[in-house]
Design a protein around this motif. Structure first.
Motif, PDB file in Angstrom:
ATOM      1  N   PHE A 199      -4.893   4.644   1.753  1.00  0.00           N
ATOM      2  CA  PHE A 199      -3.589   5.217   1.425  1.00  0.00           C
ATOM      3  C   PHE A 199      -2.795   4.354   0.451  1.00  0.00           C
ATOM      4  N   ILE A 200      -2.724   3.052   0.678  1.00  0.00           N
ATOM      5  CA  ILE A 200      -1.850   2.185  -0.117  1.00  0.00           C
ATOM      6  C   ILE A 200      -2.197   2.203  -1.608  1.00  0.00           C
ATOM      7  N   PRO A 201      -3.460   2.006  -2.008  1.00  0.00           N
ATOM      8  CA  PRO A 201      -3.754   2.044  -3.455  1.00  0.00           C
ATOM      9  C   PRO A 201      -3.404   3.392  -4.087  1.00  0.00           C
ATOM     10  N   ALA A 202      -3.630   4.469  -3.356  1.00  0.00           N
ATOM     11  CA  ALA A 202      -3.306   5.792  -3.886  1.00  0.00           C
ATOM     12  C   ALA A 202      -1.795   5.998  -3.965  1.00  0.00           C
ATOM     13  N   ALA A 203      -1.057   5.494  -2.967  1.00  0.00           N
ATOM     14  CA  ALA A 203       0.403   5.637  -2.963  1.00  0.00           C
ATOM     15  C   ALA A 203       1.032   4.861  -4.117  1.00  0.00           C
ATOM     16  N   GLU A 204       0.445   3.718  -4.472  1.00  0.00           N
ATOM     17  CA  GLU A 204       0.953   2.925  -5.593  1.00  0.00           C
ATOM     18  C   GLU A 204       0.982   3.737  -6.882  1.00  0.00           C
ATOM     19  N   LYS A 205       0.002   4.588  -7.059  1.00  0.00           N
ATOM     20  CA  LYS A 205      -0.063   5.401  -8.274  1.00  0.00           C
ATOM     21  C   LYS A 205       1.039   6.452  -8.312  1.00  0.00           C
TER      22      LYS A 205
END
Length: 221
Positions: free
Chosen positions: A102-108
């Motif tokens: 979730f975190i890497p995708a949310a950063e985008k």
């Protein structure tokens, strides 16, 4: 902390300022965003997969964040629902160790400096959903954590006690969409001979790999 009466008065005034023709679910969502001074807000109901419903979102980023958690089955919203307590997180390395997908995708979606908060919505001692907030920066909320939790529980009571809101939720396309997800999951169980959890994981993996909404993939199945 703002006293209870003042906070609820501000919430009521904010709801009243929203266009009357908009659904009450949408108006309370936008009111929460305004009262808390955040960049976006959303409300989800029944966060236990595959029944999770995104009831409303104030903006595209909020909607995308909710879809990510829907597809991946991880993030602060599901955790707040399961734990029955607020969950707050930045998008740093520590958060990535807890929610690695979730975190890497949310950063985008919201950038590396964003901060996410999820509050359980209680009714009669049960958690029925979550109120979810994000800010592009890590500046504090306009109110204390206790005040925001009070707001989340007040919204739960508002949505469950107001006949118009109950009608909106009963008629919401989101609920029928969840039925589609359940049907698609059942089809995969029968066709692949796997468990319900594994079938849902297949749907989620395909949705994530193709940057699609879980409900859209389910309809295709």
């Amino acid at each position: 902390m703002t006293d209870r009466a003042t906070l609820l008065s501000r919430l009521a005034q904010s709801v009243a300022r929203e266009p009357a023709e908009h659904p009450l679910t949408s108006r309370v969502c936008h009111a929460a965003r305004e009262v808390m001074g955040v960049d976006g807000a959303s409300i989800t109901m029944d966060n236990s997969a595959p029944n999770r419903v995104i009831l409303c979102a104030t903006d595209m980023r909020s909607d995308m964040l909710e879809n990510l958690q829907d597809v991946l089955g991880e993030g602060p919203c599901p955790d707040a629902f399961d734990l029955g307590e607020p969950v707050h997180t930045g998008l740093d390395r520590h958060a990535a160790s807890r929610w690695p997908q979730f975190i890497p995708a949310a950063e985008k979606i919201v950038g590396t400096d964003a901060f996410l908060r999820a509050f359980p919505m209680h009714s009669a001692g049960d958690v029925i959903g979550t109120m979810n907030l994000y800010r592009i920066s890590q500046s504090p909320l306009a109110e204390s954590i206790d005040a925001v939790q009070l707001l989340a529980d007040t919204l739960a009571a508002t949505l469950l006690r107001e006949p118009s809101a109950l009608a909106e939720m009963a008629d919401a396309s989101a609920w029928s969409s969840r039925a589609v997800v359940r049907q698609a999951t059942g089809m995969l169980v029968a066709q692949l001979g796997v468990s319900i959890d594994d079938a849902l994981a297949v749907l989620r993996s395909y949705a994530f790999a193709n940057s699609a909404y879980l409900t859209d993939v389910a309809r295709a199945v």
